[in-house]
Design a protein around this motif. Structure first.
Motif, PDB file in Angstrom:
ATOM      1  N   ALA A   1      98.008 102.657  51.380  1.00 30.20           N
ATOM      2  CA  ALA A   1      96.923 101.886  50.768  1.00 30.20           C
ATOM      3  C   ALA A   1      96.761 100.543  51.466  1.00 30.20           C
ATOM      4  O   ALA A   1      95.631 100.076  51.688  1.00 30.20           O
ATOM      5  CB  ALA A   1      97.204 101.689  49.280  1.00 30.20           C
ATOM      6  N   THR A   2      97.875  99.911  51.831  1.00 34.89           N
ATOM      7  CA  THR A   2      97.820  98.647  52.572  1.00 34.89           C
ATOM      8  C   THR A   2      97.148  98.848  53.930  1.00 34.89           C
ATOM      9  O   THR A   2      96.299  98.057  54.341  1.00 34.89           O
ATOM     10  CB  THR A   2      99.239  98.085  52.776  1.00 34.89           C
ATOM     11  N   LEU A   3      97.511  99.925  54.615  1.00 33.40           N
ATOM     12  CA  LEU A   3      96.917 100.203  55.919  1.00 33.40           C
ATOM     13  C   LEU A   3      95.424 100.481  55.802  1.00 33.40           C
ATOM     14  O   LEU A   3      94.637 100.062  56.652  1.00 33.40           O
ATOM     15  CB  LEU A   3      97.624 101.390  56.568  1.00 33.40           C
ATOM     16  N   ARG A   4      95.041 101.169  54.752  1.00 30.84           N
ATOM     17  CA  ARG A   4      93.609 101.455  54.539  1.00 30.84           C
ATOM     18  C   ARG A   4      92.825 100.151  54.387  1.00 30.84           C
ATOM     19  O   ARG A   4      91.728  99.993  54.950  1.00 30.84           O
ATOM     20  CB  ARG A   4      93.431 102.325  53.305  1.00 30.84           C
ATOM     21  N   SER A   5      93.385  99.211  53.645  1.00 26.42           N
ATOM     22  CA  SER A   5      92.741  97.915  53.460  1.00 26.42           C
ATOM     23  C   SER A   5      92.670  97.139  54.775  1.00 26.42           C
ATOM     24  O   SER A   5      91.654  96.497  55.083  1.00 26.42           O
ATOM     25  CB  SER A   5      93.510  97.112  52.407  1.00 26.42           C
ATOM     26  N   LEU A   6      93.720  97.220  55.560  1.00 27.10           N
ATOM     27  CA  LEU A   6      93.743  96.519  56.840  1.00 27.10           C
ATOM     28  C   LEU A   6      92.761  97.132  57.840  1.00 27.10           C
ATOM     29  O   LEU A   6      92.189  96.413  58.665  1.00 27.10           O
ATOM     30  CB  LEU A   6      95.164  96.515  57.412  1.00 27.10           C
ATOM     31  N   LEU A   7      92.555  98.428  57.772  1.00 30.23           N
ATOM     32  CA  LEU A   7      91.539  99.056  58.617  1.00 30.23           C
ATOM     33  C   LEU A   7      90.161  98.466  58.341  1.00 30.23           C
ATOM     34  O   LEU A   7      89.378  98.201  59.259  1.00 30.23           O
ATOM     35  CB  LEU A   7      91.509 100.564  58.379  1.00 30.23           C
ATOM     36  N   LYS A   8      89.862  98.258  57.077  1.00 33.92           N
ATOM     37  CA  LYS A   8      88.578  97.655  56.711  1.00 33.92           C
ATOM     38  C   LYS A   8      88.487  96.227  57.237  1.00 33.92           C
ATOM     39  O   LYS A   8      87.427  95.801  57.721  1.00 33.92           O
ATOM     40  CB  LYS A   8      88.410  97.678  55.191  1.00 33.92           C
ATOM     41  N   ALA A   9      89.584  95.485  57.148  1.00 32.14           N
ATOM     42  CA  ALA A   9      89.599  94.112  57.655  1.00 32.14           C
ATOM     43  C   ALA A   9      89.390  94.081  59.164  1.00 32.14           C
ATOM     44  O   ALA A   9      88.690  93.209  59.695  1.00 32.14           O
ATOM     45  CB  ALA A   9      90.916  93.438  57.288  1.00 32.14           C
ATOM     46  N   LEU A  10      89.986  95.042  59.873  1.00 33.02           N
ATOM     47  CA  LEU A  10      89.817  95.128  61.322  1.00 33.02           C
ATOM     48  C   LEU A  10      88.372  95.436  61.699  1.00 33.02           C
ATOM     49  O   LEU A  10      87.821  94.849  62.635  1.00 33.02           O
ATOM     50  CB  LEU A  10      90.751  96.197  61.888  1.00 33.02           C
ATOM     51  N   GLU A  11      87.760  96.357  60.982  1.00 37.30           N
ATOM     52  CA  GLU A  11      86.362  96.706  61.252  1.00 37.30           C
ATOM     53  C   GLU A  11      85.438  95.516  60.976  1.00 37.30           C
ATOM     54  O   GLU A  11      84.527  95.228  61.765  1.00 37.30           O
ATOM     55  CB  GLU A  11      85.950  97.903  60.399  1.00 37.30           C
TER      56      GLU A  11
ATOM     57  N   TYR B   1      97.919  92.433  63.834  1.00 37.18           N
ATOM     58  CA  TYR B   1      99.369  92.243  63.689  1.00 37.18           C
ATOM     59  C   TYR B   1      99.862  92.854  62.376  1.00 37.18           C
ATOM     60  O   TYR B   1     100.860  93.587  62.355  1.00 37.18           O
ATOM     61  CB  TYR B   1      99.703  90.751  63.746  1.00 37.18           C
ATOM     62  N   ALA B   2      99.159  92.577  61.291  1.00 35.48           N
ATOM     63  CA  ALA B   2      99.570  93.094  59.983  1.00 35.48           C
ATOM     64  C   ALA B   2      99.551  94.616  59.967  1.00 35.48           C
ATOM     65  O   ALA B   2     100.447  95.258  59.392  1.00 35.48           O
ATOM     66  CB  ALA B   2      98.666  92.537  58.884  1.00 35.48           C
ATOM     67  N   PHE B   3      98.536  95.218  60.580  1.00 33.71           N
ATOM     68  CA  PHE B   3      98.419  96.676  60.601  1.00 33.71           C
ATOM     69  C   PHE B   3      99.597  97.307  61.346  1.00 33.71           C
ATOM     70  O   PHE B   3     100.273  98.199  60.818  1.00 33.71           O
ATOM     71  CB  PHE B   3      97.098  97.084  61.259  1.00 33.71           C
ATOM     72  N   HIS B   4      99.831  96.843  62.558  1.00 30.59           N
ATOM     73  CA  HIS B   4     100.905  97.431  63.352  1.00 30.59           C
ATOM     74  C   HIS B   4     102.267  97.227  62.702  1.00 30.59           C
ATOM     75  O   HIS B   4     103.076  98.172  62.628  1.00 30.59           O
ATOM     76  CB  HIS B   4     100.902  96.826  64.758  1.00 30.59           C
ATOM     77  N   PHE B   5     102.525  96.032  62.218  1.00 30.89           N
ATOM     78  CA  PHE B   5     103.857  95.772  61.680  1.00 30.89           C
ATOM     79  C   PHE B   5     104.056  96.394  60.303  1.00 30.89           C
ATOM     80  O   PHE B   5     105.198  96.623  59.898  1.00 30.89           O
ATOM     81  CB  PHE B   5     104.167  94.277  61.709  1.00 30.89           C
ATOM     82  N   SER B   6     102.985  96.708  59.600  1.00 27.25           N
ATOM     83  CA  SER B   6     103.126  97.496  58.373  1.00 27.25           C
ATOM     84  C   SER B   6     103.642  98.891  58.718  1.00 27.25           C
ATOM     85  O   SER B   6     104.463  99.464  57.981  1.00 27.25           O
ATOM     86  CB  SER B   6     101.781  97.592  57.645  1.00 27.25           C
ATOM     87  N   ILE B   7     103.169  99.437  59.827  1.00 20.08           N
ATOM     88  CA  ILE B   7     103.653 100.738  60.284  1.00 20.08           C
ATOM     89  C   ILE B   7     105.115 100.635  60.709  1.00 20.08           C
ATOM     90  O   ILE B   7     105.964 101.447  60.309  1.00 20.08           O
ATOM     91  CB  ILE B   7     102.799 101.264  61.450  1.00 20.08           C
ATOM     92  N   TYR B   8     105.426  99.615  61.508  1.00 18.19           N
ATOM     93  CA  TYR B   8     106.781  99.517  62.050  1.00 18.19           C
ATOM     94  C   TYR B   8     107.802  99.214  60.954  1.00 18.19           C
ATOM     95  O   TYR B   8     108.948  99.691  61.028  1.00 18.19           O
ATOM     96  CB  TYR B   8     106.818  98.461  63.156  1.00 18.19           C
TER      97      TYR B   8
END
Length: 226
Positions: A119-129, A145-152
């Motif tokens: 859910a966090t990544l989904r929100s960050l995708l919208k922020a990136l777009e 940065y937030a997107f990648h490090f949420s994954i890591y």
């Protein structure tokens, strides 16, 4: 004391409390670098950082020594710091290591990631777009940065996370230079692929998407730094 210090459009540093001061100063400066807050070629006065944090220059200088030792910063003069120049050989070396380590972290994340993290990544995708559409480079880099490090972080390994952060401290300021090439649009396509693969818990697909993202940025930067 009035809040004062280093400011640029889209970048603001708030004063810190005195608790664990040295480590907090280090984390704040590291975050500034990781989120693209210092641009290659920019000189940042040491005193301006100290003023922004509301501290003396001593803990700032100690943090800067640590970051200089990690090749994240360089001393431009006795009173200013900046981002080290990145050679083609160094960029290639960083790319080769990132493409292995970050892809591995992504594979591990696919096995462990939880719905709340998706859910966090989904929100960050919208922020990136949104940031890419508006041409807001600073917001894009923070979300990237937030997107990648949420994954890591979802990989569940503090050791691999520390390795990746050290790599990003050396290369992430140069992500400021990718906007004009249209790379942010291409990167968002890779981000969507990462997210889709993570939702399916497909570790190999996550690896492929991360490697493609790193390669696309490298292909642009290798010409710019040369």
């Amino acid at each position: 004391m009035a809040e004062a210090g280093y400011r640029r459009p889209g970048v603001e540093i708030l004063p810190l409390s005195k608790e664990t001061l040295q480590d907090r100063v280090y984390r704040q400066i590291a975050s500034l670098i990781l989120e693209g807050g210092i641009v290659p070629g920019e000189m940042v006065p040491v005193q301006s950082l100290a003023d922004a944090f509301g501290v003396s220059a001593m803990p700032v200088r100690e943090a800067l020594r640590r970051l200089t030792a990690a090749n994240a910063l360089t001393v431009v003069s006795g009173r200013s710091i900046g981002i080290p120049r990145l050679s083609r050989a160094k960029l290639t070396d960083l790319r080769n290591v990132r493409i292995e380590i970050e892809a591995l972290a992504g594979k591990w994340a696919a096995e462990r990631i939880e719905d709340s993290e998706l859910a966090t990544l989904r929100s960050l995708l919208k922020a990136l777009e949104k940031a890419n559409a508006s041409g807001d480079i600073k917001s894009y880099l923070r979300a990237n940065y937030a997107f990648h490090f949420s994954i890591y972080r979802a990989a569940g390994s503090e050791s691999i996370l520390n390795i990746i952060e050290n790599l990003w401290l050396q290369v992430s300021p140069y992500f400021n230079m990718l906007h004009d090439s249209g790379n942010y649009t291409k990167a968002n396509e890779h981000h969507q692929s990462m997210f889709t693969a993570l939702c399916a818990h497909d570790g190999e697909a996550v690896k492929t998407a991360i490697q493609a993202d790193i390669d696309a940025a490298y292909d642009v930067l290798v010409d710019l730094v040369s």
